[in-house]
Design a protein around this motif. Structure first.
Motif: not given
Lengths: 122, 229
Positions: B173-185
């Protein structure tokens, strides 16, 4: 002046909380009243009924010191220390494993929907 | 009278210690020096050594509890501030966070069940991925222990902040948006501050994800627990 402003803003937040709790108990909902209050607060901000300047200082102060407010509750772990000895250590492993599952599933699902969308990156 | 004295001592001690812990964190920044963690460890040790019961410490501690409701309400503010992010990525956010939330509640509760833990653990571990005040509230509504819930939340946060970048790399998962969603969730505010170190976009998305996740988990946990147990 600032202390006064902060207290006033926090009082306003407290009112939202009380309204949320009132809605929860009146309609017998299983969603915590605090969350209902947060949704109301968000809606009124988003619709511009509530102005930024009416709540900003107090809200920011409260959020900046948020972890301090949990300390008394986290110290309560003192009554549950037995849960984490022996087999209880497995709980740490369970939480980490489950956290990996959440992170990867959320990331993958998001990627699926982001595909095809051009990344404007602004 | 004596209660007021005890209350003032425990409360001012807690606040003083917390601000020292903040200074330490500024100097040695790491998920293991988070003020909430160091402060808790020190207070628990002091209480154990001096054999002061928790109920005595809480005479002052419970005064801070009154702010827990308002602080959850306050979380609506960063969500409103990130309105543009929320609107722009509404699809990935809703689907990613909902999926993560469902898998999170299910895996936590089922793993605890497989290893035959106490019922109190199921209700306290279910909401471990969301920010502490919300998780404590969910645990309380379900019949779990808020203190246990807070401990699980801390583990999910620190675990995610330390290992999250590795998990995401392994999962490609490299996309910054997808990473942010993963981290925050998965890791709420602790994961979000780690995401902010990577990029502003990742941090902003993570902020939105953690708040949306708090709302979704509050709604689905009671339903899922009924389904799973």
């Amino acid at each position: 002046m600032n202390i006064f402003k902060i207290s006033l803003h926090i009082t306003l937040l407290y009112c939202f909380y009380l309204i949320g709790v009132w809605i929860q108990t009146t309609f017998n909902l299983f969603i915590p009243g605090s969350i209902i209050g947060m949704l109301l607060f968000f809606l009124l901000l988003a619709t511009n009924v509530l102005k930024d300047s009416w709540i900003e200082t107090g809200t920011k102060t409260l959020l900046n010191h948020m972890p301090l407010l949990f300390v008394p509750v986290t110290v309560g772990i003192i009554n549950y220390l037995g849960f984490f000895s022996g087999k209880g250590l497995l709980l740490v492993f369970i939480v980490i494993l489950s956290t990996a599952i959440v992170m990867i599933s959320a990331g993958w699902l998001a990627l699926l929907l982001l595909k095809g969308k051009v990344d404007t990156h602004d | 009278m004596i209660n007021i004295v005890i209350g003032v001592v425990s409360l001012s001690g807690t606040i003083g210690l917390f601000f020292c812990a903040k200074l330490l964190y500024k100097k040695y920044r790491s998920p293991f020096t988070l003020p909430i963690l160091t402060t808790t460890i020190i207070i628990v040790s002091v209480l154990l050594i001096a054999s002061v019961p928790y109920s005595v410490y809480m005479i002052g501690g419970k005064w801070l509890d009154h702010l827990l409701g308002p602080v959850v309400v306050a979380l609506g503010y960063p969500l409103y501030k990130q309105w543009t992010i929320l609107k722009k990525y509404i699809g990935p956010l809703l689907i990613g966070v909902s999926g993560g939330a469902i898998f999170g509640v299910a895996s936590g509760v089922l793993l605890a069940k497989v290893f035959q833990f106490d019922e109190l653990i199921y209700y306290s571990i279910a909401s471990k991925s969301v920010t502490t005040p919300v998780s404590m509230d969910i645990a309380k509504t379900m019949g779990g222990a808020p203190s246990l819930a807070a401990a699980f939340v801390m583990m999910a946060g620190i675990g995610g902040a330390v290992l999250g970048p590795t998990f995401l790399k392994l999962a490609k998962v490299k996309h910054p948006v997808a990473r942010g969603i993963g981290m925050g969730t998965a890791s709420h505010a602790i994961g979000t501050s780690r995401a902010m170190e990577n990029s502003e976009l990742e941090g902003a998305v993570s902020t939105v994800a953690m708040t949306v996740s708090a709302i979704i988990v509050a709604v689905i946990t009671p339903l899922m627990i009924r389904l799973l147990l």
